[in-house]
Design a protein around this motif. Sequence first.
Motif, PDB file in Angstrom:
ATOM      1  N   ARG A 170       0.786  -1.231  -0.077  1.00 18.60           N
ATOM      2  CA  ARG A 170      -0.115  -0.160  -0.186  1.00 18.60           C
ATOM      3  C   ARG A 170       0.822   1.386   0.073  1.00 18.60           C
ATOM      4  O   ARG A 170       0.406   2.320   0.753  1.00 18.60           O
ATOM      5  N   LEU A 171       1.841   1.040  -0.826  1.00 19.59           N
ATOM      6  CA  LEU A 171       2.757   2.474  -0.937  1.00 19.59           C
ATOM      7  C   LEU A 171       2.571   2.855  -2.442  1.00 19.59           C
ATOM      8  O   LEU A 171       2.294   1.962  -3.360  1.00 19.59           O
ATOM      9  N   PRO A 172       2.907   3.943  -2.568  1.00 19.33           N
ATOM     10  CA  PRO A 172       2.782   4.474  -3.892  1.00 19.33           C
ATOM     11  C   PRO A 172       3.521   3.657  -5.184  1.00 19.33           C
ATOM     12  O   PRO A 172       4.500   3.064  -4.946  1.00 19.33           O
ATOM     13  N   TRP A 173       2.763   3.479  -6.541  1.00 20.85           N
ATOM     14  CA  TRP A 173       3.143   2.424  -7.307  1.00 20.85           C
ATOM     15  C   TRP A 173       3.380   1.256  -7.056  1.00 20.85           C
ATOM     16  O   TRP A 173       3.911   0.487  -7.772  1.00 20.85           O
ATOM     17  N   ASP A 174       2.974   0.658  -5.765  1.00 23.25           N
ATOM     18  CA  ASP A 174       3.074  -0.842  -5.589  1.00 23.25           C
ATOM     19  C   ASP A 174       2.133  -1.567  -6.625  1.00 23.25           C
ATOM     20  O   ASP A 174       2.669  -2.901  -7.004  1.00 23.25           O
ATOM     21  N   SER A 232       0.411   0.602   7.790  1.00 24.69           N
ATOM     22  CA  SER A 232       0.035  -0.656   8.404  1.00 24.69           C
ATOM     23  C   SER A 232      -0.065  -1.979   7.688  1.00 24.69           C
ATOM     24  O   SER A 232      -0.639  -3.043   7.983  1.00 24.69           O
ATOM     25  N   ARG A 245      -5.453  -6.770  -4.203  1.00 24.22           N
ATOM     26  CA  ARG A 245      -4.188  -5.815  -4.442  1.00 24.22           C
ATOM     27  C   ARG A 245      -3.285  -6.571  -5.316  1.00 24.22           C
ATOM     28  O   ARG A 245      -2.667  -6.066  -6.100  1.00 24.22           O
TER      29      ARG A 245
ATOM     30  N   ASP B  35      -3.345   5.522  -8.907  1.00 21.73           N
ATOM     31  CA  ASP B  35      -2.487   4.593  -7.745  1.00 21.73           C
ATOM     32  C   ASP B  35      -3.475   5.415  -6.457  1.00 21.73           C
ATOM     33  O   ASP B  35      -4.354   6.207  -6.319  1.00 21.73           O
ATOM     34  N   TRP B  37      -2.602   4.769  -1.948  1.00 18.45           N
ATOM     35  CA  TRP B  37      -1.554   4.368  -0.892  1.00 18.45           C
ATOM     36  C   TRP B  37      -1.927   4.710   0.497  1.00 18.45           C
ATOM     37  O   TRP B  37      -2.878   5.696   0.414  1.00 18.45           O
TER      38      TRP B  37
END
Lengths: 1047, 79
Positions: A170-174, A232, A245, B35, B37
């Motif tokens: 859940r980070l940018p561009w994952d 988290s 995801r 996106d 996040w």
Amino acid sequence: MPVTRQRLTAALCTHSSFSFGAGTAGPTTLVRRAAELGYGAIALTDTINVTGGAELFAAAREHGIQALIGATLPVRLGDHVYPLVAIAASRNGYRTLNELITHAHAREERDVPWPVLLSHTADLIVLTGGRDGLPARLLAARRVNALEARMRELRGAFEGRLFVQLFHDRLPWDARRARVLRRFAQSLSLPVVAAPQVRFAKPDDYRLYDALVCARLGISVQEPHPERPRNSAGAMPSPDEVAARLPFPEALQNANFVAESAAFELLPERLVTPAARIPAGLTADQQLERRCFEALLTRYDVETLPPARRKLEEELATVRALGLAEFFLVAAEVTDYCRAHGILAAGRGSAAASICCYLLGITAVDPVKYDLLFERFLHTGKATMPDVDIDISSARRDEVIAWVESRFGAATEAMVCNKITYRLPLAIQDLGRALGLPMDQRTKLSRSLGRDFRGMSPRRAREAAVAFDEVLGDAPAKEVLIELLSAMESAHPRHIAPHSGGVVLSREPLTHYAPLERSSGGIKIVQLDKDDAEALGLIKLDLLGLRMLAALERAREEVFRLEGVWLDLADLPDDTRVWDLISAGATLGLFQVESPSQIHTSRVMRARTMRDLAHQIALIRPGPIQSGTVHPYLRRRQGLEPITYWHPSLEAVLGKTYGVLLFQEDVLRIGVHFAGMTWTEADRFRKKVSSFRDVADIEPDRQAFVEGAERHVGATREEAERVFEAVKSYQGFGFAESHAWAFAIHAYASGWLRVHYPAEYLAAIMTEEPGMWSPSTKRHEARAWDVPFVPLDVNRSGVHYRVEWARRDGKPVKAVRPPLCAVTGVSADAARSVMLERLRHGPFVSVDDLYARVALDRDVLEVLARAGALDALATRRAALYRVGVLTGSAPAGEQPLLAAPTPTPGLEPLGVEGRLVWDMHTTRFSTLELHPLDLVRDQLREWGASSLAQVGRQARGARVRTAGLVVSRQRPPTAKGFAFYILEDGPVRAQLIISPDLWSAHRTLVRDAALIVADATIVDTGYQLTLKAETLAMLEGPFAVRGYEFG
Amino acid sequence: MVPIEVQPTRGPPRALRWTDPLGRAQDARVARVLDDWDYAGRWWEREVRRYYLLLETDAGHTLEIFREGDAWCLSRVSD
């Protein structure tokens, strides 16, 4: 055509708290969470260890899901290290994994070199790692060609067992990263697998995880670091969340496939014995029988032989049935070695009930003579490992362990580990540092926890709020710290360390069971604690260093040196004077009976036999104390109340303990002979009774117990209920009778030496320091033993306390000489160098002479001068001055080229009080008869405080004001909040009872006071002078005694 | 940070409305979500979690917005 959505059923990349500082949940918690979320399988992949494996498999069995064992391996490629996940596909794969981990731990860098990985591939399934893994990092660096080459190598080595790991944090561009990784895998025809890295069970644990990562990295939460989480996402996701995801059906399917491919049971059904030395042509059973029957004829006479033979035959049948003959033979090899090398060693614990152990020389207690219960040790229904604990003279235990390693081979022998779990002080240090609390504040907070809170699990931090308030006041970090601590699991491991004595011996290389590593002290350990080792089918021998055995051994040698007599300590004559000594409560320095409560019991019990002594030793333990055994036992023994039984059938079981529950065996026998259980059921019941924390855990056994008793002995429901209640209250630790007997032998030997050779015995216990009393207390007790001390002397003292002939009032007397090593900061090597030079070239004639002949550090010379070791050469101040002058002029240990430097000016000699203070600071005791309290005697008179000697002359019930140096602090959990301090004033000691209310009112005082002034009522007199405190005050003194602490 | 109204309040955003620094109302339709996040914030200072979205509007602009509690904010716009 309908599309069936692939459902994920396996969590393949899970870190528990055994990834020290990189996971928050124990394996059981993770299994429970996985089951809640609907997973059918979970793989534990901790960083270079499998320590959580046994717990994982046991928990998975309980929750009905499949467990897989793996590890995250830091793999070295040039200057970079990439985490790679390896999962064991079989028992053989598990061995490969353990070999790789062992290899990593053998390297300073704690990683696996790439070629080593490629040469250890058998039955391992490999996942390429998450965000820090090789593909993710090389792709990010656009080093596609290099990555392809490495992946081809891996694919060749792990054919069909290599998976490109997909993750989403859940980070940018994952999401894009996952797609790129998938495309890359497809380009090399490699399968992908959905395996997010799990670091904690639930999202709320994120904070604790972040703080632990910071603590591990040694940074504060204010500092950014790539290893720190940003959200988290490390919480265990639901299968649906993973599917959302990572929406790649083949990745989900492959995760399930990996789980199916890696199904094997880690925990075996049977124990595996190590290989014993057996003469050619004999089986292990035959060799055991041969040795036992040979010894039988020498140990028993015509009268005792028949019952002994019967018992032996029964035991041998049990040992045969369990296939444990080699285990006994191996244990005997250890004690054989000790005997052959003059090392005192003796089996303790339940093994002392075994006639096999007795005949093999493993134990010294005759189980036939004392009617000890073998079934506590072993029975045919016992699926768990029998305990053979061997006490070895602590001074020579390392020698024995080194022999064991050479005898059994480096690959098949190691110490088991202890899982060191967080307690409040350590957790405050680690998490407080992460929150940016300065070191002095953390230390102050740890200290302020005091005896009340420092043993607590961090989870109970809120109960210690008073200490947090005292140090942190209203600081915002306080509440955050308490929240973090409260979020920790009660047994959160911090690291592993060697066990105090548990050695596992295996027939196969230990890597079959777990990896090996070296502790920071260089000890080889297997990554299993004693319970895990047992769960995995290994047999453990406890080789425990016992200081009292070292003291007995040393005393025996001193007696031989001075008197030419070699004592057989296992066969000392029965001596009335020893029993008189014990009955008088003059037991300070004796094994197991020297605590204040044992001193009190000694006087009531008035032991006259070994049986009495064994009972006395067992009596003051949590089990008997909590079951209310102590007072009825003592009163019945004295004839102050009649001996009664809860049911007539129990007379056979409890007759020798006056109708009360004293030993673990009593619980077992009641289970079998009263409640009609099998030995297996009774053993399980006994274990439950001794370890249950919640009444609800034991209550389910009530009905079966009661019905069993009704059926088996015709007890009424009320009688059966009464017995169940009595047994239930035997909670906590109690002694096995066999163990008590084993200890009674050492206790008697210590008393015998104390009576017959007090100087030699005193020197031995001063050297080895067994028991609870400080050197200072023992020094003052020596006045009662009529053993004088002679001063520390660089021309006479050695490495250990020694006895030498001195003269007192013109008569020869044995006196104890302290060693140079008694001085803090003087090593055995330094003391030996002084001794050797003295031996070669005679005594030292001056400080200059000593300085020129022995190369000692300035610190060592200074502390020797302060301690009085140079008194024969110069006064302390002059010696100290001289050391300063000499160290500034030439190197130590070399004859000076120039004339002696400046002469020493006339310095006033140190007064006796000054010498005492310097003695206490340097050696923790003084050969002077002056007591530290004498230094504040004037102040005490001003307070109106009587000396303890004066108090001892007053009657019970008198109210007094007195004072003493605190030499022991006990607040046992069984004492309902009462604390027991020992105050010392010269050779007189008194027990001060502090009520819970007084304790709460004086929390800081009882924590910090070195000298206490108390108004109190006399409760008991004599050896057991006991005072009940009413008010307390603290007196500043020049030093404190680091005494015994418990509770 | 500029407060922003996101429609619908549940599910993927389709329309956005906010007031620019000059006080003018701005509207945009979401063409696609590029996106998303999570950022947990400085938990030790009691910051709360933020959920970020990177959006492309019909007009070809890229907007970074985040939700903190129940409120949405616009954190970045690029064209």
